[in-house]
Design a protein around this motif. Structure first.
Motif, PDB file in Angstrom:
ATOM      1  N   ALA A  80       0.822  -1.212   0.000  1.00 50.48           N
ATOM      2  CA  ALA A  80       0.000   0.000   0.000  1.00 50.48           C
ATOM      3  C   ALA A  80       0.854   1.258   0.000  1.00 50.48           C
ATOM      4  N   ARG A  81       2.072   1.143   0.524  1.00 51.35           N
ATOM      5  CA  ARG A  81       2.988   2.290   0.573  1.00 51.35           C
ATOM      6  C   ARG A  81       3.934   2.319  -0.619  1.00 51.35           C
ATOM      7  N   GLY A  82       3.734   1.425  -1.570  1.00 51.20           N
ATOM      8  CA  GLY A  82       4.496   1.477  -2.816  1.00 51.20           C
ATOM      9  C   GLY A  82       5.776   0.684  -2.855  1.00 51.20           C
ATOM     10  N   TYR A  83       6.039  -0.131  -1.836  1.00 55.88           N
ATOM     11  CA  TYR A  83       7.251  -0.959  -1.857  1.00 55.88           C
ATOM     12  C   TYR A  83       7.067  -2.153  -2.792  1.00 55.88           C
ATOM     13  N   ASN A  84       8.162  -2.576  -3.392  1.00 57.64           N
ATOM     14  CA  ASN A  84       8.195  -3.861  -4.074  1.00 57.64           C
ATOM     15  C   ASN A  84       8.605  -4.914  -3.058  1.00 57.64           C
TER      16      ASN A  84
END
Length: 207
Positions: A22-26
Motif C-alpha cells: 500500500a505504501r508502494g514498496y516492491n
C-alpha cells in the motif's frame, strides 16, 4: 525500495505485506511450496522455498534493499535456524537493514531489569519454549553487524488497525495488555521507515 519478507503468510506477516504494498514498496516473499499458493498483491514476487534453507533465503534476498521477518517459532526450531542463516546471507549480499517480529517476553522486565520478561515474575506463560527461541534469535541479531530492530508486541488478537498503539525502547509500554495483528503490521512498517531511530534495539508494542 525492494523488501524481502519472511513469514509472509502468517497473521502478522500477511498484514505487513499489505502495508508495504500500500505504501508502494516492491516485495519478494519467501513462501513454502503448497498446492495452492496464497493470493498476494500484484507488486509481490513469490519465491517458493524454505526459510531454513540458506539457498532459498539467498534467492529471496536477490536484489533486495532490506528485510522484514515475521517468522514465528512454528512449534519447532524454525526461528533459531532461519535467523542465523538470514544474517549470514544478508552479510554476504551486503544488505544491512532488518526488522523482525519478536515477542514481549524478550523485553526487559521492569521489576527485574537484568531479566527478560519471560524469566521474571511479570510473565504469565505456562511454557517458555517459544520465548527462549525468540531470545536466541534476538541475541543472534544483537551479535551481528546488521542494522537491526526487533519489534516485540504483547498479546496478539486478530483485529483491525486502530493506530493508537504505544512504543517503548526495550520494555513493554506500561499496562500494555494487547495489540491487534493489523496494528502490529502497521507499527512494523512505520518503525521500519523511522530507522535509524529504532535501530539496535527491541521495541515494546502495545495499546
Amino acid at each position: 525500495m525492494k523488501i524481502a519478507v519472511f513469514g509472509a503468510t502468517g497473521r502478522t506477516g500477511s498484514g505487513i505485506i499489505k502495508e508495504l504494498t500500500a505504501r508502494g514498496y516492491n516485495v519478494q516473499a519467501l513462501v513454502r511450496p503448497r498446492p495452492e499458493m496464497p493470493d498476494m498483491p500484484e507488486n509481490v514476487q513469490i519465491i517458493q522455498g524454505d526459510a531454513k534453507n540458506k539457498a532459498d533465503i539467498a534467492q529471496a534476498l536477490e536484489g533486495a534493499d532490506a528485510v522484514i521477518s515475521a517468522l514465528s517459532t512454528d512449534k519447532s526450531d524454525t526461528l533459531t535456524t532461519a535467523v542465523p542463516l538470514i544474517i549470514e546471507a544478508m552479510q554476504e549480499k551486503g544488505i544491512q537493514k532488518i526488522l523482525t517480529i519478536g515477542t514481549a517476553g524478550i523485553l526487559n522486565a521492569r521489576t527485574e531489569p537484568d531479566l527478560y520478561r519471560f524469566q521474571s515474575s511479570e510473565s504469565r506463560r505456562s511454557t517458555t519454549r517459544a520465548a527462549e527461541e525468540h531470545a536466541r534469535a534476538y541475541e543472534a541479531l544483537a551479535a551481528s553487524s546488521l542494522r537491526w530492530t526487533v519489534l516485540c508486541p504483547t498479546y496478539l488478537p486478530d483485529g483491525e488497525a486502530h493506530g493508537n498503539y504505544r512504543l517503548e525502547e526495550n520494555v513493554l509500554p506500561e499496562n500494555g495488555s494487547s495489540i491487534t495483528t493489523a496494528d502490529t503490521a502497521k507499527a512494523a512498517v512505520e518503525v521500519f521507515e523511522k530507522a535509524p531511530a529504532f535501530e539496535s534495539m527491541r521495541v515494546g508494542l502495545a495499546y
